[in-house]
Motif scaffolding. Structure first.
Motif, PDB file in Angstrom:
ATOM      1  N   UNK A  61      38.244  45.356  36.219  1.00 12.49           N
ATOM      2  CA  UNK A  61      38.823  46.733  35.972  1.00 12.49           C
ATOM      3  C   UNK A  61      40.217  46.481  37.151  1.00 12.49           C
ATOM      4  N   UNK A  62      41.215  47.056  36.855  1.00  9.08           N
ATOM      5  CA  UNK A  62      42.355  47.161  37.760  1.00  9.08           C
ATOM      6  C   UNK A  62      43.031  48.426  37.821  1.00  9.08           C
ATOM      7  N   UNK A  63      43.456  48.845  39.285  1.00  8.97           N
ATOM      8  CA  UNK A  63      44.158  50.112  39.128  1.00  8.97           C
ATOM      9  C   UNK A  63      45.187  49.817  40.409  1.00  8.97           C
ATOM     10  N   UNK A  64      46.245  50.371  40.248  1.00 13.72           N
ATOM     11  CA  UNK A  64      47.335  50.239  41.270  1.00 13.72           C
ATOM     12  C   UNK A  64      47.191  50.747  42.780  1.00 13.72           C
ATOM     13  N   UNK A  65      45.907  51.480  42.834  1.00 12.18           N
ATOM     14  CA  UNK A  65      45.549  52.016  44.100  1.00 12.18           C
ATOM     15  C   UNK A  65      44.557  51.095  44.692  1.00 12.18           C
ATOM     16  N   UNK A  66      43.627  50.530  44.024  1.00 19.15           N
ATOM     17  CA  UNK A  66      42.450  49.728  44.573  1.00 19.15           C
ATOM     18  C   UNK A  66      42.451  48.212  44.193  1.00 19.15           C
ATOM     19  N   UNK A  67      43.235  47.785  43.436  1.00 17.57           N
ATOM     20  CA  UNK A  67      43.244  46.561  43.012  1.00 17.57           C
ATOM     21  C   UNK A  67      42.316  45.961  41.903  1.00 17.57           C
ATOM     22  N   UNK A  68      41.604  44.884  41.912  1.00 17.63           N
ATOM     23  CA  UNK A  68      40.515  44.480  40.890  1.00 17.63           C
ATOM     24  C   UNK A  68      39.278  44.720  41.424  1.00 17.63           C
ATOM     25  N   UNK A  69      38.472  44.879  40.426  1.00 15.95           N
ATOM     26  CA  UNK A  69      37.170  45.291  40.756  1.00 15.95           C
ATOM     27  C   UNK A  69      36.178  44.504  39.520  1.00 15.95           C
ATOM     28  N   UNK A  70      35.023  44.283  40.004  1.00 18.05           N
ATOM     29  CA  UNK A  70      34.170  43.880  38.554  1.00 18.05           C
ATOM     30  C   UNK A  70      32.958  44.933  38.355  1.00 18.05           C
ATOM     31  N   UNK A  71      32.984  45.300  37.078  1.00 20.46           N
ATOM     32  CA  UNK A  71      32.144  46.455  36.926  1.00 20.46           C
ATOM     33  C   UNK A  71      31.125  46.067  35.713  1.00 20.46           C
TER      34      UNK A  71
END
Length: 151
Positions: A61-71
């Motif tokens: 997942x990516x968003x402009x506030x937190x960057x990349x994450x794995x879920x």
């Protein structure tokens, strides 16, 4: 009219950035989507499973506030549970995302608390616009500033 052009360039840039990440990961087909509405975000389905969650699908997942994450999928619902964050870089080069992802499958990520907040969303949106048109021959972005935004 200017706002629409800005939004369109952000959307095109995000699509190009996600495409470059997808290619760096070696993913084929339509396994991703992105949206430029605030906050901009993206989803990349992965083929592999984590050792810690062998029965669950994995996505980036990516968003402009937190960057990349794995879920991973939450059993019994369509929710995704974040198990790892890239770190304090919101818009890392695609090769770094691919390396981090490969390391996830070699390591044993655990649920790791709250998402990091990385300031500079406006800078991220400007960088995404760079992906819309100024890509270099190596697939990177040719800009007058850094490619990554860090805290």
């Amino acid at each position: 009219m200017t706002r629409l052009d800005f939004d369109d360039r952000v959307a095109r840039g995000l699509q190009q950035y996600v495409l470059q990440v997808r290619l760096a990961l070696g993913l084929r087909g339509e396994c991703s989507y992105s949206h430029a509405d605030e906050p901009a975000g993206a989803y990349l389905a992965l083929d592999e499973r984590l050792d810690t969650h062998p029965d669950r699908d994995v996505a980036l997942l990516w968003d402009e506030r937190h960057g990349w994450s794995a879920a991973v999928e939450d059993p019994g619902s369509s929710d995704l549970v974040v198990v790892a964050y890239f770190g304090q870089t919101v818009l890392p080069p695609p090769a770094e995302v691919a390396e981090w992802t490969a390391n996830l499958f070699r390591a044993r990520p655990d649920d790791n608390g709250p998402a990091p907040h990385v300031p500079g969303a406006k800078d991220v949106r400007r960088l995404l616009m760079d992906y819309a048109g100024n890509r270099s021959a190596t697939g990177g972005v040719r800009t007058g500033h850094q490619e990554t935004v860090t805290s």
